[in-house]
Scaffold this active site. Structure first.
Site, PDB file in Angstrom:
ATOM      1  N   THR A  71       9.910  -8.855  -4.993  1.00 11.07           N
ATOM      2  CA  THR A  71       8.926  -7.787  -5.193  1.00 11.07           C
ATOM      3  C   THR A  71       7.555  -8.254  -5.694  1.00 11.07           C
ATOM      4  O   THR A  71       6.531  -7.970  -5.076  1.00 11.07           O
ATOM      5  CB  THR A  71       9.500  -6.747  -6.171  1.00 11.07           C
ATOM      6  OG1 THR A  71      10.656  -6.186  -5.557  1.00 11.07           O
ATOM      7  CG2 THR A  71       8.508  -5.643  -6.476  1.00 11.07           C
TER       8      THR A  71
HETATM    9  P1  AMP Z   1      13.267  -6.789  -7.426  1.00 16.62           P
HETATM   10  O1  AMP Z   1      14.198  -5.959  -6.665  1.00 16.62           O
HETATM   11  O2  AMP Z   1      13.948  -7.538  -8.523  1.00 16.62           O
HETATM   12  O3  AMP Z   1      12.442  -7.711  -6.595  1.00 16.62           O
HETATM   13  O4  AMP Z   1      12.229  -5.817  -8.168  1.00 16.62           O
HETATM   14  C1  AMP Z   1      12.174  -4.411  -7.971  1.00 16.62           C
HETATM   15  C2  AMP Z   1      11.957  -3.732  -9.259  1.00 16.62           C
HETATM   16  O5  AMP Z   1      10.701  -4.109  -9.828  1.00 16.62           O
HETATM   17  C3  AMP Z   1      11.846  -2.223  -9.149  1.00 16.62           C
HETATM   18  O6  AMP Z   1      13.097  -1.606  -9.186  1.00 16.62           O
HETATM   19  C4  AMP Z   1      11.010  -1.830 -10.320  1.00 16.62           C
HETATM   20  O7  AMP Z   1      11.794  -1.404 -11.390  1.00 16.62           O
HETATM   21  C5  AMP Z   1      10.298  -3.112 -10.721  1.00 16.62           C
HETATM   22  N1  AMP Z   1       8.839  -2.928 -10.641  1.00 16.62           N
HETATM   23  C6  AMP Z   1       8.137  -2.590  -9.554  1.00 16.62           C
HETATM   24  N2  AMP Z   1       6.806  -2.517  -9.819  1.00 16.62           N
HETATM   25  C7  AMP Z   1       6.677  -2.817 -11.122  1.00 16.62           C
HETATM   26  C8  AMP Z   1       5.563  -2.922 -11.991  1.00 16.62           C
HETATM   27  N3  AMP Z   1       4.310  -2.678 -11.566  1.00 16.62           N
HETATM   28  N4  AMP Z   1       5.804  -3.274 -13.263  1.00 16.62           N
HETATM   29  C9  AMP Z   1       7.058  -3.526 -13.701  1.00 16.62           C
HETATM   30  N5  AMP Z   1       8.148  -3.441 -12.920  1.00 16.62           N
HETATM   31  C10 AMP Z   1       7.978  -3.088 -11.642  1.00 16.62           C
HETATM   32 ZN    ZN Z   2      10.750  -5.274  -3.769  1.00 16.98          ZN
HETATM   33 ZN    ZN Z   3      14.942  -5.534  -5.157  1.00 15.74          ZN
END
Ligand code: AMP
Ligand code: ZN
Ligand code: ZN
Length: 409
Positions: A71
């Site tokens: 992400t």
């Molecule tokens: P991942 O699946 O580990 O790559 O990351 C996805 C998660 O990142 C999402 O479920 C959100 O909770 C978190 N996330 C997305 N945008 C933000 C942000 N701007 N600040 C903090 N956490 C975020």
């Molecule tokens: Zn993502």
């Molecule tokens: Zn994810």
């Protein structure tokens, strides 16, 4: 004499009206991100609003993320036009072993620290050139340095309802002209959350797909209702796809490396190893290579160029990338944790695999309509948006306008 005065007067009128016309015509761009929305979700027959976007605008068959397909690295690639090795965010979580610091998505201190963010985000480029920007959640938009964040931004809170986020965008669009942002960002996480929890294939993920499809419909209807439907360009994209985890896809690193006290960083589909000598590096590489079932291991210098994942001091001496559906387990404790929490889907894998591909839709006055195209690359969004806004892009980017500019009118 009188004719000269008349002529000057006409030139003045012409210039003033041209300037006023230009101001009124200043373009708008909203970038909407659906986290983890895989390239093929729009083909399930449950996304009428995406179908409408397709007929009104542009749809790419797939949208290629950068490596690793996580992400934060990808949201930051989208706004900087730089691969993660150059934008600083080489993963959602990583170490600077030189300074003994860690970057971690859940840690607000590191997430707000400009130290980690390299390059120049779209909102910085825009604001420097007089275009106001606003973000209703976007990785990297909350940094503490005032000249590095958008004029308007929200601190991330995943519990903020969708309607409130959309209304936030509408309110910004209704500010007086001199305060109104022309570059806006909006983020939703449901498809990522459901994709991890239930996997990308079952019925459950369809609930999240339907929910987010509805949001883009609501956003567009609200923009129409404030009379801006024909002025606003919407780019709807996702940061990566999702793959089903294999029940027997656990790679037990602690068993493979049993005698080696090597520093390991990373998790899930990507891990890296920091060694203290070339002998240790060779030993770790050989040990992993001998047991490389479900993953590929590289010495840093041999990581294939197509990953664009090498030229960064925080990347390890040895890097291991899992095959689709496999996941690295570093410690017995982590394995125990997995017994209670059974994720069904994940991402972060080779960014060229089909399962890691995301979506790209775009509609508005700048875009062709009813135009379907081949794979686009998320690193190219930065120069595309600069072109639409009429601002000069930072010259030190990896993105290329010539790979994406054909979707513009
Ligand atoms: P991942 O699946 O580990 O790559 O990351 C996805 C998660 O990142 C999402 O479920 C959100 O909770 C978190 N996330 C997305 N945008 C933000 C942000 N701007 N600040 C903090 N956490 C975020
Ligand atoms: Zn993502
Ligand atoms: Zn994810």
């Amino acid at each position: 004499m009188r004719r000269i005065v008349l002529r000057l007067f006409l030139i003045l009128i012409f210039t003033v009206s041209a300037l006023a016309g230009n101001a009124a015509e200043k373009p708008y761009v909203i970038i909407v991100s659906f986290d983890g929305f895989r390239w093929d979700y729009p083909d399930r027959g449950i996304t009428p609003n995406l179908e409408k976007m397709t007929s009104d605008g542009v749809r790419a068959i797939t949208f290629e993320p950068a490596f690793p397909s996580k992400t934060f690295p990808n949201h930051y690639t989208i706004v900087t036009g730089l691969y993660p090795q150059n934008n600083g965010l080489i993963n959602n979580r990583f170490f600077d072993f030189f300074k003994g610091r860690q970057y971690r998505v859940g840690d607000t201190v590191s997430v707000c620290n400009a130290y980690w963010y390299k390059g120049e985000a779209l909102w910085e480029t825009a604001e420097r050139q007089g275009v106001i920007s606003a973000s209703y959640f976007w990785p990297g938009s909350e940094v503490h340095l005032s000249y590095r964040h958008p004029t308007y931004f929200k601190k991330y809170d995943g519990s903020v309802p969708h309607a409130k986020r959309i209304q936030g965008i509408i309110d910004w669009l209704q500010l007086p002209a001199e305060k109104r942002p022309h570059l806006l960002f909006l983020y939703f996480s449901d498809t990522d959350t459901y994709g991890h929890r239930y996997g990308p294939n079952g019925q459950k993920i369809n609930e999240a797909i339907r929910l987010l499809d509805k949001q883009i419909g609501i956003l567009r209807a609200k923009i129409d209702s404030i009379g801006m439907g024909d002025k606003v360009n919407i780019i709807l994209l996702s940061d990566h796809g999702m793959t089903q985890l294999k029940p027997d896809g656990k790679i037990l690193l602690f068993k493979i490396l049993k005698n080696k006290n090597v520093r390991v960083d990373g998790y899930g589909p990507l891990v890296q190893f920091f060694t203290s000598s070339s002998q240790e590096k060779q030993a770790v590489f050989e040990t992993l290579s001998a047991k490389a079932k479900g993953f590929t291991v590289y010495k840093k210098e041999d990581i294939p160029e197509y990953f664009h994942y090498k030229n960064n001091p925080f990347i390890g001496d040895v890097v291991a990338v899992a095959d689709l559906g496999y996941t690295f387990i570093r410690t017995p404790k982590e394995l125990k944790k997995m017994e209670h929490r059974h994720p069904m889907g994940d991402h972060g894998y080779d960014n060229h695999t089909l399962d890691m591909q995301g979506i790209f839709f775009a509609a508005g006055p700048a875009f062709k309509s009813g135009y379907r195209c081949e794979t686009l690359h998320n690193v190219d969004v930065y120069p595309l948006v600069c072109k639409i806004l009429g601002i000069v892009p930072n010259q030190k980017i990896d993105g290329k306008l010539e790979r994406i500019g054909f979707i513009l009118k």
